[in-house]
Design a protein around this motif. Structure first.
Motif, PDB file in Angstrom:
ATOM      1  N   GLU A 163       0.833  -1.203   0.000  1.00  0.00           N
ATOM      2  CA  GLU A 163       0.000   0.000   0.000  1.00  0.00           C
ATOM      3  C   GLU A 163       0.871   1.258   0.000  1.00  0.00           C
ATOM      4  OE1 GLU A 163      -2.571   1.118   3.254  1.00  0.00           O
ATOM      5  OE2 GLU A 163      -1.438  -0.119   4.654  1.00  0.00           O
ATOM      6  N   PRO A 164       0.543   2.208  -0.872  1.00  0.00           N
ATOM      7  CA  PRO A 164       1.324   3.439  -0.981  1.00  0.00           C
ATOM      8  C   PRO A 164       1.012   4.403   0.153  1.00  0.00           C
ATOM      9  CG  PRO A 164      -0.532   3.526  -2.473  1.00  0.00           C
ATOM     10  CD  PRO A 164      -0.565   2.161  -1.840  1.00  0.00           C
ATOM     11  N   PHE A 165       1.939   5.313   0.397  1.00  0.00           N
ATOM     12  CA  PHE A 165       1.730   6.398   1.346  1.00  0.00           C
ATOM     13  C   PHE A 165       1.289   7.653   0.600  1.00  0.00           C
ATOM     14  CE2 PHE A 165       4.938   3.923   3.836  1.00  0.00           C
ATOM     15  CZ  PHE A 165       4.116   3.636   4.917  1.00  0.00           C
ATOM     16  N   PHE A 166       0.517   8.483   1.292  1.00  0.00           N
ATOM     17  CA  PHE A 166       0.084   9.776   0.768  1.00  0.00           C
ATOM     18  C   PHE A 166       0.412  10.859   1.782  1.00  0.00           C
ATOM     19  CE2 PHE A 166      -2.409   6.838  -1.673  1.00  0.00           C
ATOM     20  CZ  PHE A 166      -2.608   7.452  -2.901  1.00  0.00           C
ATOM     21  N   VAL A 244       2.114  11.876   6.852  1.00  0.00           N
ATOM     22  CA  VAL A 244       2.116  10.853   5.808  1.00  0.00           C
ATOM     23  C   VAL A 244       1.333   9.658   6.329  1.00  0.00           C
ATOM     24  CG1 VAL A 244       3.546   9.321   4.402  1.00  0.00           C
ATOM     25  CG2 VAL A 244       4.367  11.617   4.972  1.00  0.00           C
ATOM     26  N   LEU A 245       0.325   9.202   5.546  1.00  0.00           N
ATOM     27  CA  LEU A 245      -0.522   8.089   5.965  1.00  0.00           C
ATOM     28  C   LEU A 245      -0.618   7.043   4.860  1.00  0.00           C
ATOM     29  CD1 LEU A 245      -3.579   9.748   7.782  1.00  0.00           C
ATOM     30  CD2 LEU A 245      -1.425   8.926   8.759  1.00  0.00           C
ATOM     31  N   PRO A 246      -0.886   5.786   5.233  1.00  0.00           N
ATOM     32  CA  PRO A 246      -1.071   4.738   4.226  1.00  0.00           C
ATOM     33  C   PRO A 246      -2.443   4.856   3.569  1.00  0.00           C
ATOM     34  CG  PRO A 246      -1.414   3.838   6.416  1.00  0.00           C
ATOM     35  CD  PRO A 246      -0.955   5.257   6.610  1.00  0.00           C
ATOM     36  N   ALA A 247      -2.569   4.281   2.371  1.00  0.00           N
ATOM     37  CA  ALA A 247      -3.803   4.398   1.593  1.00  0.00           C
ATOM     38  C   ALA A 247      -5.028   3.897   2.348  1.00  0.00           C
ATOM     39  CB  ALA A 247      -3.645   3.637   0.280  1.00  0.00           C
ATOM     40  N   THR A 248      -4.881   2.797   3.103  1.00  0.00           N
ATOM     41  CA  THR A 248      -6.042   2.213   3.773  1.00  0.00           C
ATOM     42  C   THR A 248      -6.593   3.095   4.891  1.00  0.00           C
ATOM     43  OG1 THR A 248      -4.525   0.939   5.176  1.00  0.00           O
ATOM     44  CG2 THR A 248      -5.456  -0.180   3.246  1.00  0.00           C
ATOM     45  N   ALA A 249      -5.791   4.047   5.370  1.00  0.00           N
ATOM     46  CA  ALA A 249      -6.239   4.926   6.459  1.00  0.00           C
ATOM     47  C   ALA A 249      -6.998   6.139   5.944  1.00  0.00           C
ATOM     48  CB  ALA A 249      -5.044   5.388   7.286  1.00  0.00           C
ATOM     49  N   LEU A 250      -7.181   6.218   4.618  1.00  0.00           N
ATOM     50  CA  LEU A 250      -7.847   7.379   4.014  1.00  0.00           C
ATOM     51  C   LEU A 250      -9.208   6.982   3.459  1.00  0.00           C
ATOM     52  CD1 LEU A 250      -4.724   8.757   2.139  1.00  0.00           C
ATOM     53  CD2 LEU A 250      -5.683   9.607   4.289  1.00  0.00           C
ATOM     54  N   THR A 251     -10.207   7.860   3.608  1.00  0.00           N
ATOM     55  CA  THR A 251     -11.557   7.586   3.130  1.00  0.00           C
ATOM     56  C   THR A 251     -11.986   8.671   2.149  1.00  0.00           C
ATOM     57  OG1 THR A 251     -12.742   8.863   4.819  1.00  0.00           O
ATOM     58  CG2 THR A 251     -12.052   6.629   5.413  1.00  0.00           C
ATOM     59  N   GLU A 252     -13.077   8.392   1.464  1.00  0.00           N
ATOM     60  CA  GLU A 252     -13.555   9.337   0.454  1.00  0.00           C
ATOM     61  C   GLU A 252     -14.082  10.629   1.069  1.00  0.00           C
ATOM     62  OE1 GLU A 252     -18.025   7.363   0.014  1.00  0.00           O
ATOM     63  OE2 GLU A 252     -16.517   7.066  -1.552  1.00  0.00           O
ATOM     64  N   ARG A 271       4.799  -3.010   2.686  1.00  0.00           N
ATOM     65  CA  ARG A 271       4.245  -4.331   2.373  1.00  0.00           C
ATOM     66  C   ARG A 271       3.713  -4.955   3.653  1.00  0.00           C
ATOM     67  NH1 ARG A 271       6.725  -8.594  -1.787  1.00  0.00           N
ATOM     68  NH2 ARG A 271       5.588  -7.116  -3.101  1.00  0.00           N
ATOM     69  N   VAL A 272       2.474  -5.413   3.607  1.00  0.00           N
ATOM     70  CA  VAL A 272       1.818  -6.032   4.759  1.00  0.00           C
ATOM     71  C   VAL A 272       1.869  -7.546   4.589  1.00  0.00           C
ATOM     72  CG1 VAL A 272      -0.359  -6.254   6.021  1.00  0.00           C
ATOM     73  CG2 VAL A 272       0.356  -4.017   5.135  1.00  0.00           C
ATOM     74  N   LEU A 273       2.187  -8.250   5.683  1.00  0.00           N
ATOM     75  CA  LEU A 273       2.464  -9.689   5.654  1.00  0.00           C
ATOM     76  C   LEU A 273       1.535 -10.474   6.570  1.00  0.00           C
ATOM     77  CD1 LEU A 273       6.301  -9.368   6.351  1.00  0.00           C
ATOM     78  CD2 LEU A 273       5.250  -9.497   4.081  1.00  0.00           C
ATOM     79  N   LEU A 274       1.346 -11.744   6.237  1.00  0.00           N
ATOM     80  CA  LEU A 274       0.738 -12.719   7.143  1.00  0.00           C
ATOM     81  C   LEU A 274       1.861 -13.612   7.650  1.00  0.00           C
ATOM     82  CD1 LEU A 274      -1.812 -14.113   8.362  1.00  0.00           C
ATOM     83  CD2 LEU A 274      -1.823 -15.577   6.328  1.00  0.00           C
ATOM     84  N   SER A 299      -9.140  -0.378  -0.576  1.00  0.00           N
ATOM     85  CA  SER A 299      -8.918   0.598  -1.636  1.00  0.00           C
ATOM     86  C   SER A 299      -7.465   1.056  -1.665  1.00  0.00           C
ATOM     87  CB  SER A 299      -9.834   1.813  -1.449  1.00  0.00           C
ATOM     88  OG  SER A 299      -9.566   2.454  -0.214  1.00  0.00           O
ATOM     89  N   GLY A 300      -6.927   1.225  -2.863  1.00  0.00           N
ATOM     90  CA  GLY A 300      -5.607   1.803  -3.034  1.00  0.00           C
ATOM     91  C   GLY A 300      -4.445   0.854  -2.862  1.00  0.00           C
ATOM     92  N   VAL A 301      -4.691  -0.443  -2.609  1.00  0.00           N
ATOM     93  CA  VAL A 301      -3.588  -1.373  -2.371  1.00  0.00           C
ATOM     94  C   VAL A 301      -3.409  -2.293  -3.571  1.00  0.00           C
ATOM     95  CG1 VAL A 301      -4.180  -1.341   0.081  1.00  0.00           C
ATOM     96  CG2 VAL A 301      -4.888  -3.283  -1.320  1.00  0.00           C
ATOM     97  N   THR A 302      -2.238  -2.910  -3.637  1.00  0.00           N
ATOM     98  CA  THR A 302      -1.948  -3.915  -4.662  1.00  0.00           C
ATOM     99  C   THR A 302      -1.733  -5.248  -3.974  1.00  0.00           C
ATOM    100  OG1 THR A 302      -0.863  -2.247  -6.059  1.00  0.00           O
ATOM    101  CG2 THR A 302      -0.410  -4.561  -6.546  1.00  0.00           C
ATOM    102  N   PHE A 303      -2.592  -6.211  -4.235  1.00  0.00           N
ATOM    103  CA  PHE A 303      -2.473  -7.517  -3.596  1.00  0.00           C
ATOM    104  C   PHE A 303      -1.333  -8.297  -4.233  1.00  0.00           C
ATOM    105  CE2 PHE A 303      -6.918  -6.365  -2.793  1.00  0.00           C
ATOM    106  CZ  PHE A 303      -6.913  -6.471  -1.410  1.00  0.00           C
ATOM    107  N   VAL A 304      -0.633  -9.090  -3.399  1.00  0.00           N
ATOM    108  CA  VAL A 304       0.568  -9.786  -3.820  1.00  0.00           C
ATOM    109  C   VAL A 304       0.333 -11.285  -3.770  1.00  0.00           C
ATOM    110  CG1 VAL A 304       3.032 -10.133  -3.400  1.00  0.00           C
ATOM    111  CG2 VAL A 304       1.973  -7.923  -2.882  1.00  0.00           C
TER     112      VAL A 304
END
Length: 310
Positions: A163-166, A244-252, A271-274, A299-304
């Motif tokens: 997930e990108p930062f904004f 600076v925040l990650p994409a998942t922490a932002l809403t419309e 990168r977020v891991l299990l 929203s805004g993330v790329t699944f790996v």
């Protein structure tokens, strides 16, 4: 030597108190104490230093308790193999998440699991990576969701998403006139960061070397900090500073509170891991957790795609 005695010493090592360990094992304290004393006599080595109220594991005890944990895991695996036809998606799953992921992933993760694993409720723990890691190694957690960098012997990790930062700025800030911001530009501003111990703070600083250098010069006492992402969001909205925040922490709806500006070029990201113990006995449950994350429509993330995923 019995499995019961091994469970007793693992419980004492974790609780650092005979009474609490006994309650955890559902036995009386004398029963637990006698069993451990018997094991120490059999091994001819003291496992615990009892000279103070806070029980301390001896050097030899540390090695023996670590091996006991492995033996107990292997014993659980034998039970699993004997009952391999049972549904792995039934029964509680103990999942740990870092503070900067949990509030944004969990609502969607749980909704996805309702469909794929309705009989597998989650027992949840939010904490720092190092605390979750110790809980995972002790067996108090089945798996955890953390962020890179993460390397721990005996623990397998597989990627979930990037997930990108904004950059977020107060209304009226001069960055609002820009289409994008460079990491170097952040060093010219007072930037709100999470407090020490949060891995996202380190991720932001590692992506913005000029900002990291400035923070090192200023020191913690002169650095603006927030204890959580939500706290930082509201401080920025109040006009205190940028962050600076990650994409998942932002809403419309965030545009009503502050302005959101992308980074120029390839954005810094995390990168977020299990992560889970090697030989964990419920692989289908792990697969269900991973699939639920992939189906959570973040929203805004790329699944790996993971090489370890079945």
């Amino acid at each position: 030597m019995t499995l019961t005695e091994l469970r007793y010493i693992v419980a004492v090592a974790q609780e650092r108190h005979f009474g609490r360990a006994a309650r955890r094992c559902f036995v009386s304290q004398p029963t637990l104490s006698i069993a451990i004393k018997k094991l120490e006599e059999e091994l001819a080595v003291p496992l615990f230093d009892r000279s103070s109220n806070d029980i301390i594991t001896t050097e030899a005890g540390e090695r023996i308790v670590a091996q006991a944990r492995r033996v107990l895991e292997e014993a659980d695996l034998i039970k699993h193999l004997a009952n391999e036809e049972q549904n792995e998606l039934e029964g509680a799953f103990k999942l740990g998440l870092i503070f900067t992921v949990a509030p944004y992933l969990l609502p969607k993760l749980i909704m996805a699991l309702r469909d794929s694993a309705p009989k597998m409720p989650l027992m949840l723990e939010e904490n720092y990576t190092y605390t979750l890691t110790e809980s995972l190694k002790r067996g108090d957690l089945d798996a955890m969701i953390v962020a890179e960098p993460f390397h721990e012997p005996g623990i397998i990790s597989e990627p979930l998403y990037d997930e990108p930062f904004f950059v977020i700025v107060p209304k009226g800030h001069h960055f609002e006139e820009l289409d994008a911001v460079t990491p170097q530009m952040l060093a010219e501003e007072q930037v709100l960061l999470l407090t020490e111990g949060n891995c996202m703070r380190d991720q932001v600083l590692s992506s913005c070397s000029d900002l990291a250098a400035k923070q090192k010069i200023q020191g913690l006492t002169n650095t603006l900090q927030g204890s959580s992402i939500n706290t930082i969001r509201h401080m920025v909205a109040s006009g205190l500073s940028i962050s600076v925040l990650p994409a998942t922490a932002l809403t419309e709806n965030d545009h009503m509170l502050f302005s959101i500006i992308p980074f120029e070029g390839k954005a810094p990201q995390r990168r977020v891991l299990l992560a889970y113990r090697r030989n964990f006995v419920r692989p289908k449950a792990l697969s269900a957790i991973r699939s639920a994350v992939l189906n959570s429509q973040l929203s805004g993330v790329t699944f790996v795609k993971s090489e370890n995923a079945e």
